[in-house]
Design an enzyme around this catalytic site. Structure first.
Site, mmCIF file in Angstrom:
data_model
loop_
_atom_site.group_PDB
_atom_site.id
_atom_site.type_symbol
_atom_site.label_atom_id
_atom_site.label_comp_id
_atom_site.label_asym_id
_atom_site.label_seq_id
_atom_site.Cartn_x
_atom_site.Cartn_y
_atom_site.Cartn_z
ATOM 1 N N GLY A 110 0.817 -1.212 0.000
ATOM 2 C CA GLY A 110 0.000 0.000 0.000
ATOM 3 C C GLY A 110 0.848 1.258 0.000
ATOM 4 O O GLY A 110 2.083 1.208 -0.005
ATOM 5 N N GLY A 117 2.594 1.142 3.286
ATOM 6 C CA GLY A 117 3.438 -0.050 3.353
ATOM 7 C C GLY A 117 4.703 0.076 2.514
ATOM 8 O O GLY A 117 5.802 -0.257 2.971
ATOM 9 N N ASP A 160 1.427 -9.037 1.733
ATOM 10 C CA ASP A 160 0.237 -8.300 1.263
ATOM 11 C C ASP A 160 -0.635 -9.267 0.476
ATOM 12 O O ASP A 160 -0.137 -10.272 -0.058
ATOM 13 C CB ASP A 160 0.657 -7.111 0.363
ATOM 14 C CG ASP A 160 -0.439 -6.036 0.270
ATOM 15 O OD1 ASP A 160 -1.540 -6.342 -0.228
ATOM 16 O OD2 ASP A 160 -0.190 -4.897 0.691
ATOM 17 N N ARG A 205 -9.413 6.412 3.761
ATOM 18 C CA ARG A 205 -10.625 7.231 3.573
ATOM 19 C C ARG A 205 -10.658 7.907 2.210
ATOM 20 O O ARG A 205 -9.624 8.144 1.598
ATOM 21 C CB ARG A 205 -10.626 8.378 4.591
ATOM 22 C CG ARG A 205 -11.009 7.970 5.954
ATOM 23 C CD ARG A 205 -11.408 9.172 6.774
ATOM 24 N NE ARG A 205 -10.299 10.026 7.181
ATOM 25 C CZ ARG A 205 -10.452 11.259 7.622
ATOM 26 N NH1 ARG A 205 -11.657 11.819 7.670
ATOM 27 N NH2 ARG A 205 -9.405 11.977 8.002
ATOM 28 N N ASN A 257 -12.094 -2.675 7.700
ATOM 29 C CA ASN A 257 -10.779 -2.823 8.355
ATOM 30 C C ASN A 257 -10.821 -3.667 9.626
ATOM 31 O O ASN A 257 -9.825 -4.305 9.981
ATOM 32 C CB ASN A 257 -10.185 -1.443 8.633
ATOM 33 C CG ASN A 257 -9.754 -0.755 7.345
ATOM 34 O OD1 ASN A 257 -9.810 -1.347 6.269
ATOM 35 N ND2 ASN A 257 -9.346 0.494 7.440
ATOM 36 N N SER A 283 -3.637 0.680 10.856
ATOM 37 C CA SER A 283 -4.950 0.653 10.184
ATOM 38 C C SER A 283 -6.018 1.380 11.003
ATOM 39 O O SER A 283 -6.137 1.168 12.203
ATOM 40 C CB SER A 283 -5.399 -0.800 9.981
ATOM 41 O OG SER A 283 -4.320 -1.614 9.625
ATOM 42 N N ASN A 284 -6.810 2.174 10.304
ATOM 43 C CA ASN A 284 -7.881 2.953 10.947
ATOM 44 C C ASN A 284 -9.198 2.186 10.994
ATOM 45 O O ASN A 284 -9.405 1.286 10.184
ATOM 46 C CB ASN A 284 -8.102 4.243 10.148
ATOM 47 C CG ASN A 284 -7.269 5.383 10.688
ATOM 48 O OD1 ASN A 284 -7.157 5.557 11.889
ATOM 49 N ND2 ASN A 284 -6.682 6.159 9.780
ATOM 50 N N ASP A 326 0.115 12.354 14.560
ATOM 51 C CA ASP A 326 -0.500 13.538 15.182
ATOM 52 C C ASP A 326 0.577 14.408 15.835
ATOM 53 O O ASP A 326 0.519 15.641 15.769
ATOM 54 C CB ASP A 326 -1.537 13.096 16.230
ATOM 55 C CG ASP A 326 -2.636 12.260 15.601
ATOM 56 O OD1 ASP A 326 -3.095 12.616 14.508
ATOM 57 O OD2 ASP A 326 -3.018 11.229 16.192
ATOM 58 N N HIS A 382 -6.927 8.765 18.065
ATOM 59 C CA HIS A 382 -6.504 9.221 16.737
ATOM 60 C C HIS A 382 -7.727 9.516 15.870
ATOM 61 O O HIS A 382 -7.943 8.878 14.847
ATOM 62 C CB HIS A 382 -5.590 8.169 16.079
ATOM 63 C CG HIS A 382 -5.184 8.550 14.684
ATOM 64 N ND1 HIS A 382 -4.420 9.663 14.410
ATOM 65 C CD2 HIS A 382 -5.473 7.992 13.484
ATOM 66 C CE1 HIS A 382 -4.258 9.771 13.099
ATOM 67 N NE2 HIS A 382 -4.896 8.769 12.511
HETATM 68 P P1 NAD Z 1 -3.605 1.460 0.726
HETATM 69 O O1 NAD Z 1 -4.922 1.084 0.177
HETATM 70 O O2 NAD Z 1 -2.667 2.223 -0.117
HETATM 71 O O3 NAD Z 1 -2.834 0.156 1.242
HETATM 72 C C1 NAD Z 1 -3.434 -0.823 2.019
HETATM 73 C C2 NAD Z 1 -2.765 -2.144 1.674
HETATM 74 O O4 NAD Z 1 -3.335 -3.144 2.520
HETATM 75 C C3 NAD Z 1 -2.992 -2.603 0.215
HETATM 76 O O5 NAD Z 1 -1.763 -2.912 -0.391
HETATM 77 C C4 NAD Z 1 -3.866 -3.842 0.366
HETATM 78 O O6 NAD Z 1 -3.630 -4.820 -0.634
HETATM 79 C C5 NAD Z 1 -3.423 -4.321 1.735
HETATM 80 N N1 NAD Z 1 -4.364 -5.251 2.357
HETATM 81 C C6 NAD Z 1 -5.708 -5.226 2.379
HETATM 82 N N2 NAD Z 1 -6.187 -6.294 3.042
HETATM 83 C C7 NAD Z 1 -5.115 -7.010 3.459
HETATM 84 C C8 NAD Z 1 -4.955 -8.205 4.187
HETATM 85 N N3 NAD Z 1 -6.001 -8.897 4.640
HETATM 86 N N4 NAD Z 1 -3.700 -8.647 4.415
HETATM 87 C C9 NAD Z 1 -2.630 -7.963 3.962
HETATM 88 N N5 NAD Z 1 -2.724 -6.821 3.265
HETATM 89 C C10 NAD Z 1 -3.945 -6.351 3.015
HETATM 90 O O7 NAD Z 1 -3.888 2.262 2.096
HETATM 91 P P2 NAD Z 1 -2.881 3.196 2.919
HETATM 92 O O8 NAD Z 1 -3.006 4.581 2.428
HETATM 93 O O9 NAD Z 1 -1.550 2.554 2.958
HETATM 94 O O10 NAD Z 1 -3.568 3.154 4.364
HETATM 95 C C11 NAD Z 1 -3.641 1.966 5.098
HETATM 96 C C12 NAD Z 1 -4.398 2.169 6.396
HETATM 97 O O11 NAD Z 1 -3.678 3.062 7.260
HETATM 98 C C13 NAD Z 1 -5.773 2.810 6.225
HETATM 99 O O12 NAD Z 1 -6.708 2.158 7.066
HETATM 100 C C14 NAD Z 1 -5.573 4.235 6.688
HETATM 101 O O13 NAD Z 1 -6.763 4.837 7.158
HETATM 102 C C15 NAD Z 1 -4.581 4.033 7.798
HETATM 103 N N6 NAD Z 1 -3.829 5.228 8.203
HETATM 104 C C16 NAD Z 1 -3.553 5.386 9.524
HETATM 105 C C17 NAD Z 1 -2.824 6.468 9.954
HETATM 106 C C18 NAD Z 1 -2.495 6.630 11.410
HETATM 107 O O14 NAD Z 1 -2.123 7.730 11.829
HETATM 108 N N7 NAD Z 1 -2.556 5.600 12.229
HETATM 109 C C19 NAD Z 1 -2.372 7.422 9.031
HETATM 110 C C20 NAD Z 1 -2.643 7.234 7.692
HETATM 111 C C21 NAD Z 1 -3.390 6.132 7.275
HETATM 112 C C1 LMR Z 2 -4.490 10.598 9.156
HETATM 113 O O1 LMR Z 2 -4.610 11.129 10.256
HETATM 114 O O2 LMR Z 2 -3.974 11.191 8.185
HETATM 115 C C2 LMR Z 2 -4.930 9.181 8.971
HETATM 116 O O3 LMR Z 2 -5.645 8.722 10.077
HETATM 117 C C3 LMR Z 2 -5.668 8.958 7.696
HETATM 118 C C4 LMR Z 2 -7.024 9.618 7.673
HETATM 119 O O4 LMR Z 2 -7.979 8.937 7.322
HETATM 120 O O5 LMR Z 2 -7.120 10.800 7.969
#
Ligand code: NAD
Ligand code: LMR
Length: 329
Positions: free
Chosen positions: A10, A13, A33, A85, A98, A122-123, A154, A181
């Site tokens: 992702g 990732g 993945d 999102r 998720n 993951s969110n 944050d 968060h």
């Molecule tokens: P993305 O769609 O680019 O990547 C997600 C990856 O997860 C994809 O490669 C997908 O194939 C993989 N995936 C899905 N199901 C899977 C499974 N069962 N096993 C293994 N891999 C799997 O998304 P992203 O932009 O990388 O965001 C990922 C998550 O992180 C989202 O839920 C997002 O909201 C969250 N996020 C959290 C924060 C934080 O501060 N904690 C910040 C940004 C994003």
């Molecule tokens: C963020 O804070 O950027 C992440 O949690 C991704 C989001 O959905 O806002």
């Protein structure tokens, strides 16, 4: 050290794996993945380092043999798997998809490497971390001192936006966010920096940090949420964890953790720990995981009020995560 990235193809990732590829404390970097990570792993493998890199992808929709192999003997596991999102969505709107992804991955983690440090990106983090805890409890292998929700982004944002106001960016550890968060559960703690800002500046700064995720979601116009800054944040956090495990040094971090049975010096923190099971707090980390919750220092009346105000929402999101696991049994 073996570090496993679950969701390595992702936006987060891939960038996180790039940053981890040059970390000298990691002997083996494993990419997993549902989309085959062979390309990402091959690409990264041309960056010269002693680190071994491996990749795994399920053989079918129901296969978990590859995940089991990926997790074998892991020391640290990080989960950025899940959907991001789009404009108009809340993080809680990601729950339905998720929650199952995180639960399935954590179940296998619990079977294969429950002693490893587990960090969840993951969110919605306010619910996915309780999901992980409840799943591991049901498998009798929950180690609360080694489960973390990564809220470092944050704090990164707070440091950056404060820098824009004051011209000082070297403030890591002096300001950070506590709580959860999402929206009002994110509570910036400004320490002495609050004396350098006007009430209007503080209000604007707090609001910007709380809704900074929306800024990125809107700017990306439907193509996802923060990935590059999140990878930088996760890398900062994981470097801290690796240092704590490998060097035995006590390392200070901030993370969303199970606070109910942790030690804390500060009576405000101890009081709060009776009211909520998970909370983002400054922690001291050692080789076994969280050693204690650090003091929040002297909080302003507004910061204390914001923490109290965040608790009902946070408790509801935590309960939603735990309920999801109980109802799936
Ligand atoms: P993305 O769609 O680019 O990547 C997600 C990856 O997860 C994809 O490669 C997908 O194939 C993989 N995936 C899905 N199901 C899977 C499974 N069962 N096993 C293994 N891999 C799997 O998304 P992203 O932009 O990388 O965001 C990922 C998550 O992180 C989202 O839920 C997002 O909201 C969250 N996020 C959290 C924060 C934080 O501060 N904690 C910040 C940004 C994003
Ligand atoms: C963020 O804070 O950027 C992440 O949690 C991704 C989001 O959905 O806002």
């Amino acid at each position: 050290m073996k570090l496993v990235v679950l969701g390595a193809c992702g936006g987060i990732g891939q960038t996180l794996s790039l940053l981890l590829r040059t970390n000298a404390l990691i002997d083996e970097l494993v990419l997993y993945d549902v989309v085959d990570p062979v390309g990402v792993a091959t690409d990264l493998s041309h960056i010269p380092t002693r680190q071994k890199i491996r990749h795994f992808c399920p053989l079918s929709k129901t296969d978990d043999s590859q995940l089991r192999m990926a997790l074998q003997d892991a020391n640290v596991v990080v989960i950025p798997a899940g959907i991001p999102r789009k404009p108009g969505m809340s993080r809680d709107d990601l729950f339905n998809i998720n929650a199952s992804i995180v639960q399935q991955l954590v179940k296998v983690y619990g079977e294969i490497c429950p002693e490893a440090f587990l960090a969840i990106i993951s969110n919605p983090v306010n619910s996915t971390v309780p999901i992980a805890a409840e799943q591991l409890r049901s498998q009798n292998c929950f180690h609360p001192e080694r489960l973390f929700g990564i809220t470092t982004l944050d704090s990164l944002r707070l440091e950056q936006f404060l820098g824009e106001l004051t011209g000082e960016w070297d403030v890591q550890g002096q300001v950070y966010t506590v709580g959860g968060h999402s929206g009002e559960t994110i509570v910036p703690v400004l320490g002495n920096w609050r004396l350098r800002l006007s009430p209007e500046q503080i209000k604007g700064l707090v609001n910007r940090v709380r809704y900074a995720g929306d800024e990125v979601v809107q700017a990306k116009q439907g193509k996802g949420s923060a990935t590059l800054s999140m990878a930088a944040a996760a890398n900062r956090f994981l470097c801290g964890i690796l240092r704590a495990i490998c060097t035995g040094e006590t390392v200070d971090e901030v993370a969303f953790v199970n606070v109910s049975r942790l030690k804390a010096d500060d009576c405000f923190v101890r009081e709060m720990m009776h009211k909520v099971e998970f909370f983002g707090v400054p922690i001291s980390l050692g080789p076994e995981g969280v050693a204690k919750v650090k003091s929040l220092g002297s909080l302003s009346a507004d910061e204390k009020e914001a923490i109290s105000h965040s608790l009902p929402t946070l408790c509801a999101q935590i309960a939603k995560g735990a309920r999801f696991v109980k109802e799936s049994k």
